[in-house]
Design a protein around this motif. Sequence first.
Motif, short mmCIF file in Angstrom:
data_model
loop_
_atom_site.label_atom_id
_atom_site.label_comp_id
_atom_site.label_asym_id
_atom_site.label_seq_id
_atom_site.Cartn_x
_atom_site.Cartn_y
_atom_site.Cartn_z
N THR A 59 0.50 7.89 -5.06
CA THR A 59 0.89 6.53 -5.45
C THR A 59 2.20 6.45 -6.21
N LEU A 60 2.61 7.55 -6.83
CA LEU A 60 3.83 7.49 -7.64
C LEU A 60 5.00 8.28 -7.06
N ALA A 61 4.81 8.98 -5.95
CA ALA A 61 5.92 9.69 -5.34
C ALA A 61 6.96 8.67 -4.88
N PRO A 62 8.19 8.81 -5.36
CA PRO A 62 9.20 7.81 -4.99
C PRO A 62 9.61 7.94 -3.53
N SER A 63 9.91 6.80 -2.91
CA SER A 63 10.40 6.82 -1.54
C SER A 63 11.92 6.71 -1.49
N GLN A 64 12.53 6.53 -2.63
CA GLN A 64 13.99 6.55 -2.79
C GLN A 64 14.29 6.99 -4.21
N PRO A 65 15.54 7.27 -4.56
CA PRO A 65 15.83 7.75 -5.92
C PRO A 65 15.36 6.78 -7.00
N ILE A 66 14.86 7.33 -8.07
CA ILE A 66 14.35 6.51 -9.18
C ILE A 66 15.47 5.66 -9.75
N LEU A 133 -6.57 1.79 -14.12
CA LEU A 133 -5.75 2.85 -13.51
C LEU A 133 -4.80 2.23 -12.49
N CYS A 134 -5.29 1.30 -11.70
CA CYS A 134 -4.43 0.64 -10.71
C CYS A 134 -3.33 -0.16 -11.39
N LEU A 135 -3.66 -0.86 -12.45
CA LEU A 135 -2.64 -1.63 -13.17
C LEU A 135 -1.58 -0.71 -13.75
N ALA A 136 -1.99 0.45 -14.26
CA ALA A 136 -1.03 1.43 -14.79
C ALA A 136 -0.11 1.95 -13.69
N VAL A 137 -0.68 2.22 -12.52
CA VAL A 137 0.13 2.70 -11.39
C VAL A 137 1.11 1.62 -10.93
N GLU A 138 0.63 0.39 -10.82
CA GLU A 138 1.51 -0.70 -10.39
C GLU A 138 2.63 -0.92 -11.40
N THR A 139 2.32 -0.81 -12.69
CA THR A 139 3.36 -0.94 -13.72
C THR A 139 4.37 0.19 -13.62
N ARG A 145 11.23 1.66 -10.13
CA ARG A 145 12.16 1.06 -9.17
C ARG A 145 12.63 2.12 -8.16
N ALA A 146 11.65 2.70 -7.48
CA ALA A 146 11.96 3.79 -6.55
C ALA A 146 11.43 3.50 -5.15
N GLY A 147 11.54 2.26 -4.72
CA GLY A 147 11.13 1.91 -3.37
C GLY A 147 9.69 1.49 -3.23
N ARG A 148 8.98 1.40 -4.33
CA ARG A 148 7.59 0.94 -4.30
C ARG A 148 7.54 -0.49 -4.81
N ILE A 149 6.57 -1.24 -4.33
CA ILE A 149 6.42 -2.63 -4.73
C ILE A 149 5.11 -2.79 -5.49
N ALA A 150 5.19 -3.42 -6.66
CA ALA A 150 3.99 -3.74 -7.42
C ALA A 150 3.34 -4.95 -6.75
N ASP A 151 2.07 -4.81 -6.38
CA ASP A 151 1.42 -5.83 -5.57
C ASP A 151 0.04 -6.14 -6.13
N VAL A 152 -0.26 -7.42 -6.33
CA VAL A 152 -1.57 -7.82 -6.84
C VAL A 152 -2.67 -7.48 -5.83
N ASP A 153 -2.32 -7.42 -4.53
CA ASP A 153 -3.31 -7.02 -3.52
C ASP A 153 -3.82 -5.60 -3.76
N ASP A 154 -2.94 -4.74 -4.28
CA ASP A 154 -3.38 -3.38 -4.59
C ASP A 154 -4.43 -3.38 -5.69
N VAL A 155 -4.29 -4.27 -6.64
CA VAL A 155 -5.27 -4.36 -7.73
C VAL A 155 -6.61 -4.88 -7.17
N ILE A 156 -6.55 -5.85 -6.28
CA ILE A 156 -7.77 -6.37 -5.67
C ILE A 156 -8.45 -5.30 -4.83
N CYS A 157 -7.65 -4.55 -4.07
CA CYS A 157 -8.21 -3.45 -3.25
C CYS A 157 -8.77 -2.35 -4.14
N ALA A 158 -8.11 -2.08 -5.25
CA ALA A 158 -8.62 -1.07 -6.19
C ALA A 158 -9.97 -1.50 -6.75
N ALA A 159 -10.10 -2.78 -7.06
CA ALA A 159 -11.38 -3.29 -7.55
C ALA A 159 -12.47 -3.11 -6.50
#
Length: 193
Positions: A59-66, A133-139, A145-159
């Motif tokens: 979940t935290l591996a960047p897809s572009q430079p940090i 844990l999901c909220l911490a990852v999204e934050t 700012r490494a190519g990942r998007i913080a998404d509320v859907d991820d929090v819903i899916c985590a729940a």
Amino acid sequence: MWQVVLDVTPTTVTLFLVLALALAMALALWTALTPGGTAPRTTARILLAGWLLLFLVATLAPSQPIGSGDATVWWRPGEGLFDLGAQLEPGELVMLVRRQIATAALFVPASLLLRFAAPRISAAAAFLLGVGLCLAVETAQLLMRAGRIADVDDVICAAAGTVTGAGLALLGQLAIAAMRRRVLPRRAVRAVP
């Protein structure tokens, strides 16, 4: 992550849930057979630590430079799926659903293993830990700012994944308890001379 998403099918989801239930039943049986032993709990803790490490890498591996991306947050639930202005191709819709199923699946083992690693933790606390844990990852994704998007859907899916994992742990424990109730009375009757 996209390679995993491509493998999300009804068959793989079913296999994943069956294997998760089998793990829950194995840990429940081991715990029941060694009531005073700590080996099942220790094993669950080791598996949980390994899963969390794998989870953080995924979940935290960047897809572009940090620091090179935008700080993007999708606040509206279902923004990609239900955006009325978006004209999604059928393949795009399938990929979004698969991604959400994969996100939920990431949280199933964590809550399942937590129920055996720390049995005194309530189901509500396990749920809050999973969502936290999901909220911490999204934050972290937002701040990196490494190519990942913080998404509320991820929090819903985590729940949803957290509830599923805790439910499978409970189902495994109940199944083992029911099996033991059926087997133990017969053995007790045979043991009496």
